[in-house]
Design an enzyme around this catalytic site. Structure first.
Site, PDB file in Angstrom:
ATOM      1  N   ARG A 136      80.728  25.409  83.652  1.00 50.22           N
ATOM      2  CA  ARG A 136      81.517  26.392  82.629  1.00 50.22           C
ATOM      3  C   ARG A 136      81.853  27.515  83.194  1.00 50.22           C
ATOM      4  NH1 ARG A 136      78.205  27.763  78.103  1.00 50.22           N
ATOM      5  NH2 ARG A 136      78.067  29.772  78.911  1.00 50.22           N
ATOM      6  N   GLU A 158      81.329  34.951  84.642  1.00 51.53           N
ATOM      7  CA  GLU A 158      80.388  34.255  85.482  1.00 51.53           C
ATOM      8  C   GLU A 158      80.581  32.860  85.576  1.00 51.53           C
ATOM      9  OE1 GLU A 158      76.406  32.996  84.250  1.00 51.53           O
ATOM     10  OE2 GLU A 158      76.738  32.794  82.449  1.00 51.53           O
ATOM     11  N   ASN A 160      78.899  29.039  85.671  1.00 53.30           N
ATOM     12  CA  ASN A 160      77.535  28.367  85.293  1.00 53.30           C
ATOM     13  C   ASN A 160      77.673  26.890  85.815  1.00 53.30           C
ATOM     14  OD1 ASN A 160      76.270  30.310  83.499  1.00 53.30           O
ATOM     15  ND2 ASN A 160      77.872  30.043  82.368  1.00 53.30           N
ATOM     16  N   SER A 165      75.904  25.014  78.296  1.00 54.19           N
ATOM     17  CA  SER A 165      75.565  24.618  76.741  1.00 54.19           C
ATOM     18  C   SER A 165      76.649  24.852  75.979  1.00 54.19           C
ATOM     19  CB  SER A 165      74.327  25.086  76.414  1.00 54.19           C
ATOM     20  OG  SER A 165      74.359  26.647  76.382  1.00 54.19           O
ATOM     21  N   LYS A 341      74.548  34.584  90.754  1.00 47.73           N
ATOM     22  CA  LYS A 341      75.548  35.778  90.569  1.00 47.73           C
ATOM     23  C   LYS A 341      75.893  36.270  91.927  1.00 47.73           C
ATOM     24  CE  LYS A 341      74.934  35.930  85.823  1.00 47.73           C
ATOM     25  NZ  LYS A 341      74.204  34.863  85.736  1.00 47.73           N
ATOM     26  N   LYS A 408      73.377  42.926  87.203  1.00 52.99           N
ATOM     27  CA  LYS A 408      72.640  41.533  86.859  1.00 52.99           C
ATOM     28  C   LYS A 408      71.669  41.119  87.899  1.00 52.99           C
ATOM     29  CE  LYS A 408      77.165  40.187  84.669  1.00 52.99           C
ATOM     30  NZ  LYS A 408      78.197  38.984  84.846  1.00 52.99           N
ATOM     31  N   GLU A 412      69.741  33.209  84.640  1.00 58.21           N
ATOM     32  CA  GLU A 412      70.622  32.500  83.545  1.00 58.21           C
ATOM     33  C   GLU A 412      70.045  32.452  82.235  1.00 58.21           C
ATOM     34  OE1 GLU A 412      73.490  31.476  84.565  1.00 58.21           O
ATOM     35  OE2 GLU A 412      73.189  31.979  86.411  1.00 58.21           O
ATOM     36  N   GLY A 413      70.978  32.376  81.356  1.00 59.02           N
ATOM     37  CA  GLY A 413      70.393  32.158  79.970  1.00 59.02           C
ATOM     38  C   GLY A 413      70.554  33.300  78.969  1.00 59.02           C
ATOM     39  N   ARG A 494      82.816  31.852  72.506  1.00 58.03           N
ATOM     40  CA  ARG A 494      81.784  32.931  71.686  1.00 58.03           C
ATOM     41  C   ARG A 494      82.235  34.166  71.400  1.00 58.03           C
ATOM     42  NH1 ARG A 494      77.147  32.238  76.286  1.00 58.03           N
ATOM     43  NH2 ARG A 494      79.074  32.619  77.275  1.00 58.03           N
TER      44      ARG A 494
END
Ligand code: ADP
Ligand code: MG
Ligand code: MG
Length: 518
Positions: A136, A158, A160, A165, A341, A408, A412-413, A494
């Protein structure tokens, strides 16, 4: 958290009265549960013993209306996805490049441990050549605040490569807004509510499932004569379980009869084993029928992306067991590392005036794909002791300059970054040797949008920030680079209040949304 009220001049979302709002909210609450736009209850409910049987579900946070999103940016992001899929497949195949990256962030223990798993498997030889990526690529629209007449630009936040998800809930959210646009919005007294929504199709659940199916089909039959299955590796106590279930159900409707098992990451060593053959097939023992053994074709990781999933050395042994097996991994350790990253920074940072960036290692500079990809880059800097790194350190530590950046680490997450004024304080609180394991990224500043968020039954109205994710699926041969499958696989929108820095839905800051193209 309330939203800021600074968007009074924006005529969106439609101005609705209390009765209309109440009706809309009730419709959304019912539709969400009826269609699985839902999550398991929060830890407080579990802790209060209100759900001893584990039967409760609750609405996922959503916007009441789709958010306006520039059509040209949306289309640009979709159009570049297959080029991005190929790029990250090629990055994951370039062991020397990734080894250099790991070296450069050597202060990061988690990245070093992942690399160690790769090295252990490499020493004995990989048996499975195919890899699966369910990717993604995340973007925000950048609007130059000094010149609002400039066209908005889509900029990558970014990329992924593990546990990308919300593909399951996203198709449902688009479906919800479509349903409301045909049934509820036209009923609102404010006729501007019906000003012509342009709601793009979104079949992210099916798209991602098609990627898993492509890998499963490419795996071939079981030489051991076992029934094959797909394993979803999940976290214990996962609240976002329906998002994952939607993928499972979509996969089963594409491949009727295909068995999918959900296995907590912590139970890998208990429930799986490696066949004593040259192929090292991954075998799965179902807890309900311990005499029956399945051969795992595809392992899909929705866990294992952060240190929290590896509390003991046995958890690293478990990851090693998966990695050395013949199952097709989504992702392999190398593909997970490709999503670091630091990789994004190295691909985006110019090396010299004449050499745009390390991107040319993977995509020829004069190709259309290179131009498309580079258009999505924003400024990202290393924090190492190179010349560029030294300059970035000055920006990061300067109390005024730092306000334009986000810092950063290689995580992740959600919830791991440092924003604006918090950057100098954070850097000063960690040893200088570890600064090189961070990257410094320019903040993307989206144009103002307003919406209403329904979260835990309460409404939050005001300015919002939207982040677009484009899903991509790819199956490739890690040795030859041959691509078996490469597809764009739908989108995620989102949305978070414009006062919030992080936007993760699972982390409790953001909410599900869909695009109305403008
Ligand atoms: P993670 O892998 O933890 O999701 P991200 O790089 O996506 O890390 O950062 C988390 C969130 O921080 C994003 O969803 C976004 O809301 C915000 N963010 C990250 N980078 C930027 C940026 N350059 N400009 C504005 N917001 C950003
Ligand atoms: Mg991420
Ligand atoms: Mg993110």
């Amino acid at each position: 958290m309330g939203l800021s009220a600074g968007c009074a001049e924006v005529s969106y979302p439609p101005d609705i009265d209390d009765a209309e709002r109440e009706r809309l909210v009730q419709t959304i609450k019912d539709w969400g549960i009826a269609h699985g736009l839902a999550v398991r209850p929060p830890p407080a409910v579990i802790a209060s013993d209100a759900d001893p049987q584990g039967i409760l579900a609750t609405n996922a946070p959503v916007t009441l209306f789709p958010s306006p999103f520039p059509k040209s940016s949306f289309e640009e992001a979709k159009a570049v996805q297959t080029a991005y899929n190929k790029l990250y497949a090629d990055v994951s195949r370039d062991e020397a490049f990734l080894g250099q990256i790991v070296q450069e962030v050597s202060g990061d223990d988690f990245i070093s441990q992942l690399w160690h798993v790769h090295q252990r498997v490499k020493a004995e030889g990989y048996v499975q050549k195919l890899s699966l990526g369910l990717f993604r690529s995340d973007y925000m629209v950048h609007q130059d605040s000094t010149d609002p007449t400039k066209a908005p630009q889509i900029k990558q936040v970014e990329f992924n490569t593990i546990a990308s998800s919300f593909g399951g809930l996203s198709s449902k959210t688009c479906e919800l807004h479509r349903f409301l646009a045909s049934t509820e919005y036209p009923q609102l007294k404010q006729s501007n509510a019906n000003h012509g929504y342009d709601l793009p199709e979104n079949d992210s659940a099916k798209g991602l499932a098609a990627g898993i199916k492509a890998a499963h089909d490419a795996y071939g039959d079981s030489a051991l004569g076992h029934q094959r299955c797909v394993l979803f590796l999940v976290q214990g106590g996962e609240r976002n379980v329906f998002d994952q279930r939607h993928l499972e159900y979509a996969l089963q409707s594409l491949s009727p009869g295909l068995l999918v098992f959900r296995l907590p990451f912590a139970e890998i060593l208990q429930r799986t084993s490696i066949a004593q053959t040259d192929r090292r097939q991954l075998l799965y023992k179902s807890p309900t029928n311990p005499d029956k053994v399945f051969e795992v074709s595809v392992v899909y990781l929705r866990a294992g992306y952060g240190p929290g999933d590896y509390p003991t050395p046995a958890d690293w042994d478990a990851r090693y067991q998966i990695e050395r097996s013949n199952a097709i991994k989504c992702p392999t350790v190398l593909t997970q590392l490709a999503g670091a990253k630091k990789v994004q920074q190295v691909l985006a940072t110019p090396v010299t005036q004449s050499q745009p960036s390390e991107l040319h290692r993977f995509v020829p500079d004069d190709s259309g794909a290179s131009k498309q990809i580079r258009n999505t880059f924003t400024h990202i800097y290393p924090l190492d002791d190179s010349e560029a790194g030294q300059q970035a350190r000055k920006l990061a530590l300067d109390p005024k300059e730092c306000l334009k950046y986000v810092l950063k680490p290689q995580r992740e997450g959600g919830g791991n970054n440092y924003y604006k004024a918090k950057i100098p304080a954070h850097l000063n609180s960690v040893p200088e040797e570890s600064w090189k394991s961070y990257i410094l990224m320019e903040l993307i500043t989206p144009p103002p949008v307003a919406n209403i968020i329904l979260r835990n039954g309460s409404l939050e109205q005001g300015g919002v920030i939207c982040e677009l994710g484009i899903y991509g699926t790819c199956v490739w041969d890690q040795g030859t680079g041959d691509v078996v499958h490469n597809a764009e696989a739908g989108y995620l929108l989102r949305t978070k209040g414009d006062q919030s820095e992080e936007g993760g839905v699972a982390a409790g800051f953001g909410c599900m949304d869909s695009c109305t193209l403008v």
